[in-house]
Motif scaffolding. Structure first.
Motif, PDB file in Angstrom:
ATOM      1  N   LEU A   1       2.499   9.274  -5.813  1.00  0.00           N
ATOM      2  CA  LEU A   1       3.119  10.559  -5.507  1.00  0.00           C
ATOM      3  C   LEU A   1       4.319  10.825  -6.415  1.00  0.00           C
ATOM      4  O   LEU A   1       4.563  11.974  -6.796  1.00  0.00           O
ATOM      5  N   ALA A   2       5.059   9.775  -6.757  1.00  0.00           N
ATOM      6  CA  ALA A   2       6.193   9.939  -7.664  1.00  0.00           C
ATOM      7  C   ALA A   2       5.709  10.442  -9.020  1.00  0.00           C
ATOM      8  O   ALA A   2       6.382  11.250  -9.670  1.00  0.00           O
ATOM      9  N   TRP A   3       4.549   9.990  -9.434  1.00  0.00           N
ATOM     10  CA  TRP A   3       3.966  10.478 -10.684  1.00  0.00           C
ATOM     11  C   TRP A   3       3.627  11.966 -10.556  1.00  0.00           C
ATOM     12  O   TRP A   3       3.907  12.754 -11.463  1.00  0.00           O
ATOM     13  N   LEU A   4       3.056  12.366  -9.415  1.00  0.00           N
ATOM     14  CA  LEU A   4       2.696  13.773  -9.208  1.00  0.00           C
ATOM     15  C   LEU A   4       3.916  14.660  -8.986  1.00  0.00           C
ATOM     16  O   LEU A   4       3.945  15.810  -9.424  1.00  0.00           O
ATOM     17  N   LEU A   5       4.923  14.127  -8.299  1.00  0.00           N
ATOM     18  CA  LEU A   5       6.074  14.937  -7.893  1.00  0.00           C
ATOM     19  C   LEU A   5       7.323  14.698  -8.736  1.00  0.00           C
ATOM     20  O   LEU A   5       8.382  15.208  -8.412  1.00  0.00           O
ATOM     21  N   ASP A   6       7.222  13.901  -9.761  1.00  0.00           N
ATOM     22  CA  ASP A   6       8.268  13.635 -10.742  1.00  0.00           C
ATOM     23  C   ASP A   6       9.264  12.532 -10.390  1.00  0.00           C
ATOM     24  O   ASP A   6       9.791  11.913 -11.290  1.00  0.00           O
TER      25      ASP A   6
ATOM     26  N   PHE B   1       0.846  -1.195   0.000  1.00  0.00           N
ATOM     27  CA  PHE B   1       0.000   0.000   0.000  1.00  0.00           C
ATOM     28  C   PHE B   1       0.878   1.241   0.000  1.00  0.00           C
ATOM     29  O   PHE B   1       0.692   2.149  -0.798  1.00  0.00           O
ATOM     30  N   ASP B   2       1.863   1.266   0.917  1.00  0.00           N
ATOM     31  CA  ASP B   2       2.770   2.408   0.989  1.00  0.00           C
ATOM     32  C   ASP B   2       3.489   2.616  -0.333  1.00  0.00           C
ATOM     33  O   ASP B   2       3.645   3.737  -0.788  1.00  0.00           O
ATOM     34  N   GLN B   3       3.946   1.523  -0.954  1.00  0.00           N
ATOM     35  CA  GLN B   3       4.649   1.641  -2.224  1.00  0.00           C
ATOM     36  C   GLN B   3       3.703   2.167  -3.301  1.00  0.00           C
ATOM     37  O   GLN B   3       4.100   2.954  -4.149  1.00  0.00           O
ATOM     38  N   GLY B   4       2.424   1.749  -3.246  1.00  0.00           N
ATOM     39  CA  GLY B   4       1.446   2.265  -4.204  1.00  0.00           C
ATOM     40  C   GLY B   4       1.247   3.764  -4.048  1.00  0.00           C
ATOM     41  O   GLY B   4       1.160   4.495  -5.037  1.00  0.00           O
ATOM     42  N   VAL B   5       1.212   4.234  -2.808  1.00  0.00           N
ATOM     43  CA  VAL B   5       1.070   5.666  -2.552  1.00  0.00           C
ATOM     44  C   VAL B   5       2.319   6.400  -3.041  1.00  0.00           C
ATOM     45  O   VAL B   5       2.227   7.439  -3.689  1.00  0.00           O
ATOM     46  N   VAL B   6       3.489   5.838  -2.733  1.00  0.00           N
ATOM     47  CA  VAL B   6       4.739   6.459  -3.181  1.00  0.00           C
ATOM     48  C   VAL B   6       4.786   6.510  -4.707  1.00  0.00           C
ATOM     49  O   VAL B   6       5.188   7.514  -5.295  1.00  0.00           O
ATOM     50  N   ASP B   7       4.351   5.433  -5.370  1.00  0.00           N
ATOM     51  CA  ASP B   7       4.339   5.418  -6.831  1.00  0.00           C
ATOM     52  C   ASP B   7       3.429   6.511  -7.389  1.00  0.00           C
ATOM     53  O   ASP B   7       3.780   7.206  -8.348  1.00  0.00           O
TER      54      ASP B   7
ATOM     55  N   ARG C   1      11.518  12.480  -4.382  1.00  0.00           N
ATOM     56  CA  ARG C   1      10.670  13.592  -3.939  1.00  0.00           C
ATOM     57  C   ARG C   1       9.409  13.083  -3.251  1.00  0.00           C
ATOM     58  O   ARG C   1       8.945  13.677  -2.276  1.00  0.00           O
ATOM     59  N   ALA C   2       8.868  11.968  -3.726  1.00  0.00           N
ATOM     60  CA  ALA C   2       7.686  11.376  -3.103  1.00  0.00           C
ATOM     61  C   ALA C   2       8.004  10.886  -1.693  1.00  0.00           C
ATOM     62  O   ALA C   2       7.220  11.092  -0.761  1.00  0.00           O
ATOM     63  N   ARG C   3       9.130  10.233  -1.526  1.00  0.00           N
ATOM     64  CA  ARG C   3       9.524   9.737  -0.205  1.00  0.00           C
ATOM     65  C   ARG C   3       9.736  10.893   0.771  1.00  0.00           C
ATOM     66  O   ARG C   3       9.354  10.819   1.943  1.00  0.00           O
ATOM     67  N   ILE C   4      10.322  11.963   0.291  1.00  0.00           N
ATOM     68  CA  ILE C   4      10.517  13.153   1.130  1.00  0.00           C
ATOM     69  C   ILE C   4       9.166  13.751   1.524  1.00  0.00           C
ATOM     70  O   ILE C   4       8.939  14.103   2.685  1.00  0.00           O
ATOM     71  N   TYR C   5       8.257  13.842   0.557  1.00  0.00           N
ATOM     72  CA  TYR C   5       6.926  14.384   0.827  1.00  0.00           C
ATOM     73  C   TYR C   5       6.213  13.563   1.904  1.00  0.00           C
ATOM     74  O   TYR C   5       5.672  14.113   2.865  1.00  0.00           O
ATOM     75  N   VAL C   6       6.222  12.239   1.755  1.00  0.00           N
ATOM     76  CA  VAL C   6       5.557  11.362   2.735  1.00  0.00           C
ATOM     77  C   VAL C   6       6.201  11.531   4.109  1.00  0.00           C
ATOM     78  O   VAL C   6       5.509  11.646   5.126  1.00  0.00           O
ATOM     79  N   TYR C   7       7.524  11.561   4.143  1.00  0.00           N
ATOM     80  CA  TYR C   7       8.216  11.724   5.422  1.00  0.00           C
ATOM     81  C   TYR C   7       7.795  13.032   6.094  1.00  0.00           C
ATOM     82  O   TYR C   7       7.512  13.067   7.297  1.00  0.00           O
TER      83      TYR C   7
END
Length: 185
Positions: free
Chosen positions: A40-45, A32-38, A49-55
């Motif tokens: 977010l990676a699409w939104l944040l490039d 689930f977390d990886q799906g969210v990161v994926d 950047r996605a991992r930083i945003y989630v953190y």
């Protein structure tokens, strides 16, 4: 010999079953977390950047050093990504207050997910309309605009609505929203 054998202490079957269930739950959460990161990676490039945003959503007011430690990313990578995210207004920063003299590092906080989605809506809508109008665009060359039937609006905190028929949709003003409205948001 007894008819109901006890679990062998070496294999510890009940504990093993519990461990398998916990591992399954951990795997499901990780997926689930990886799906969210994926997403977010699409939104944040990028995934970085996605991992930083989630953190930062989990640990607001963190320094770049704390983000690097918490995400396992290189400090220089984190600093560069945070600078870009700040320039794009995806994160805000302020000086950390400290008692006494010394270095006061920046603390970072990520914007809310609803703000992140709202920022992407106009861009996604324009891209979808460009695809929808591909044949017309090819026949006329690169001239003209890509207004089309796809309208995306964000209603409320976290609720996103997509609708191919803008006539059925009404915004907060009671008007039918347009592509220009989405760009203004």
């Amino acid at each position: 010999m007894s008819e109901n054998p006890q679990p062998d202490e070496e294999t510890d079957e009940p504990s093993s079953a519990r461990e398998r269930l916990e591992e399954g739950a951990d795997k499901a959460i990780g997926e689930f977390d990886q799906g969210v990161v994926d997403l977010l990676a699409w939104l944040l490039d990028t995934e970085t950047r996605a991992r930083i945003y989630v953190y930062l959503r989990q640990h607001p007011d963190s320094t770049s050093e704390e983000v690097a430690e918490g995400t396992g990313l290189y400090p220089s990578t984190v600093r560069e990504a945070l600078a870009e995210l700040h320039d794009e207004e995806t994160v805000s920063r302020g000086k950390r207050e400290s008692e006494g003299a010394g270095n006061n590092p920046y603390e970072y906080e990520a914007i809310s997910p609803s703000e992140l989605v709202s920022g992407a809506v106009g861009q996604v809508q324009n891209q979808l309309n460009a695809v929808f109008n591909l044949d017309e665009r090819l026949s006329r060359g690169d001239e003209g605009n890509d207004e089309g039937p796809v309208t995306i609006s964000v209603t409320g905190a976290g609720a996103t609505e997509t609708d191919g028929d803008a006539d059925d949709e009404v915004d907060d003003d009671g008007d039918t929203p347009t592509a220009a409205d989405a760009e203004d948001e």
